[in-house]
Enzyme design. Sequence first.
Site, PDB file in Angstrom:
ATOM      1  N   GLY A  20      -7.516 -47.326 -37.637  1.00  0.00           N
ATOM      2  CA  GLY A  20      -7.551 -47.034 -36.263  1.00  0.00           C
ATOM      3  C   GLY A  20      -6.955 -47.808 -35.498  1.00  0.00           C
ATOM      4  CD  GLU A  69     -12.826 -46.022 -32.421  1.00  0.00           C
ATOM      5  OE1 GLU A  69     -12.395 -47.079 -33.941  1.00  0.00           O
ATOM      6  OE2 GLU A  69     -13.945 -45.718 -33.451  1.00  0.00           O
ATOM      7  CG  ASP A  70      -8.734 -45.694 -33.583  1.00  0.00           C
ATOM      8  OD1 ASP A  70      -9.907 -45.013 -33.085  1.00  0.00           O
ATOM      9  OD2 ASP A  70      -8.196 -44.826 -34.546  1.00  0.00           O
ATOM     10  CG  ASP A 122     -11.988 -36.181 -30.057  1.00  0.00           C
ATOM     11  OD1 ASP A 122     -11.765 -35.782 -29.427  1.00  0.00           O
ATOM     12  OD2 ASP A 122     -12.579 -36.046 -31.800  1.00  0.00           O
ATOM     13  CE  LYS A 149      -7.925 -36.770 -28.353  1.00  0.00           C
ATOM     14  NZ  LYS A 149      -8.337 -36.246 -29.889  1.00  0.00           N
ATOM     15  CG  PHE A 166      -4.531 -34.753 -33.770  1.00  0.00           C
ATOM     16  CD1 PHE A 166      -5.923 -35.261 -34.502  1.00  0.00           C
ATOM     17  CD2 PHE A 166      -3.627 -35.332 -34.203  1.00  0.00           C
ATOM     18  CE1 PHE A 166      -6.191 -35.696 -35.828  1.00  0.00           C
ATOM     19  CE2 PHE A 166      -3.538 -36.593 -35.652  1.00  0.00           C
ATOM     20  CZ  PHE A 166      -5.227 -36.760 -36.158  1.00  0.00           C
ATOM     21  CG  ASP A 191      -4.919 -41.151 -39.454  1.00  0.00           C
ATOM     22  OD1 ASP A 191      -5.418 -41.494 -39.083  1.00  0.00           O
ATOM     23  OD2 ASP A 191      -5.270 -40.937 -40.722  1.00  0.00           O
ATOM     24  NE  ARG A 237      -3.912 -45.381 -40.386  1.00  0.00           N
ATOM     25  CZ  ARG A 237      -5.286 -44.691 -39.957  1.00  0.00           C
ATOM     26  NH1 ARG A 237      -4.873 -45.161 -38.597  1.00  0.00           N
ATOM     27  NH2 ARG A 237      -5.593 -44.207 -41.170  1.00  0.00           N
TER      28      ARG A 237
HETATM   29  P1  IMP Z   1     -15.652 -39.358 -32.988  1.00  0.00           P
HETATM   30  O1  IMP Z   1     -15.662 -37.493 -33.174  1.00  0.00           O
HETATM   31  O2  IMP Z   1     -16.085 -39.847 -31.584  1.00  0.00           O
HETATM   32  O3  IMP Z   1     -16.594 -39.723 -33.982  1.00  0.00           O
HETATM   33  O4  IMP Z   1     -14.418 -39.995 -33.948  1.00  0.00           O
HETATM   34  C1  IMP Z   1     -13.650 -40.675 -34.583  1.00  0.00           C
HETATM   35  C2  IMP Z   1     -12.546 -40.287 -35.559  1.00  0.00           C
HETATM   36  O5  IMP Z   1     -11.680 -39.908 -35.475  1.00  0.00           O
HETATM   37  C3  IMP Z   1     -12.008 -41.975 -34.220  1.00  0.00           C
HETATM   38  O6  IMP Z   1     -12.403 -42.967 -34.814  1.00  0.00           O
HETATM   39  C4  IMP Z   1     -10.727 -41.384 -35.460  1.00  0.00           C
HETATM   40  O7  IMP Z   1     -10.429 -42.252 -35.958  1.00  0.00           O
HETATM   41  C5  IMP Z   1     -10.523 -40.267 -35.345  1.00  0.00           C
HETATM   42  N1  IMP Z   1     -10.092 -39.433 -34.045  1.00  0.00           N
HETATM   43  C6  IMP Z   1     -10.660 -38.421 -33.185  1.00  0.00           C
HETATM   44  N2  IMP Z   1      -9.777 -38.206 -32.485  1.00  0.00           N
HETATM   45  C7  IMP Z   1      -8.109 -38.235 -33.141  1.00  0.00           C
HETATM   46  C8  IMP Z   1      -7.000 -37.838 -32.388  1.00  0.00           C
HETATM   47  O8  IMP Z   1      -6.718 -37.460 -31.633  1.00  0.00           O
HETATM   48  N3  IMP Z   1      -6.064 -38.728 -33.475  1.00  0.00           N
HETATM   49  C9  IMP Z   1      -6.628 -39.026 -34.713  1.00  0.00           C
HETATM   50  N4  IMP Z   1      -7.866 -39.511 -34.760  1.00  0.00           N
HETATM   51  C10 IMP Z   1      -8.554 -38.878 -34.459  1.00  0.00           C
HETATM   52 MG    MG Z   2     -11.521 -44.873 -35.468  1.00  0.00          MG
END
Ligand code: IMP
Ligand code: MG
Length: 178
Positions: free
Chosen positions: A48, A102-103, A106, A134, A155, A162, A168
């Site tokens: 991402g 990082e992208d 979440d 977020k 989302f 993606d 992407r």
């Molecule tokens: P985490 O919940 O912070 O561990 O997020 C894990 C991964 O989920 C991120 O690095 C993204 O690759 C993916 N992700 C979380 N939220 C989104 C979103 O809104 N769109 C697309 N990918 C997401």
């Molecule tokens: Mg990611």
Amino acid sequence: MQEVIIHDKTFRVLIEADKIQQRVKEIGTQINSEYKGKCVLFLGVMNGAFLFAADLFKSIDLECEISFIRVSSYSGTESTGAMKNVLGLNSNIEGRDVIIIEDIVDTGDTMKYLMHELNSKNPASLKLATMVFKPAALKHPLKPDYVGFEVPPDFLVGYGLDYDQLGRNLNDIYILKT
Ligand code: IMP
Ligand code: MG
């Protein structure tokens, strides 16, 4: 393009490409001044973050390196749930000034795990740059050092993000239409 359909869902533009580019340059300027005289090792998290990493890297005028890693998750058989694994970390980060690119942060599960793993290898410093954050979805006491945009806990797709591998390549960031 204000709306886009990917697979079965409709998304609308949340952050336009020129705003993204402007914000990335601002973060680059901040890093350039905060790391003056240092050689930064950027670690981009695949897949991402590849566009954000490339744009941010182009705005850096320090001596610097970049490498890409992947955090894979696989379902554990234990009730402890998802296990994670860092792939592709070939650089020795001991004593280095490291910035993770990082992208999106979440729940923060991925970055909590990655930062813990990297800190155990004794970098001189470790910071986190994320394109989007977020805060309402965060489950851990984690504070990204550089944040492109704070967004609602819905989302998103585009600019590297993606939905089931599609979207992407969109230059804007889109949010799920509700
Ligand atoms: P985490 O919940 O912070 O561990 O997020 C894990 C991964 O989920 C991120 O690095 C993204 O690759 C993916 N992700 C979380 N939220 C989104 C979103 O809104 N769109 C697309 N990918 C997401
Ligand atoms: Mg990611």
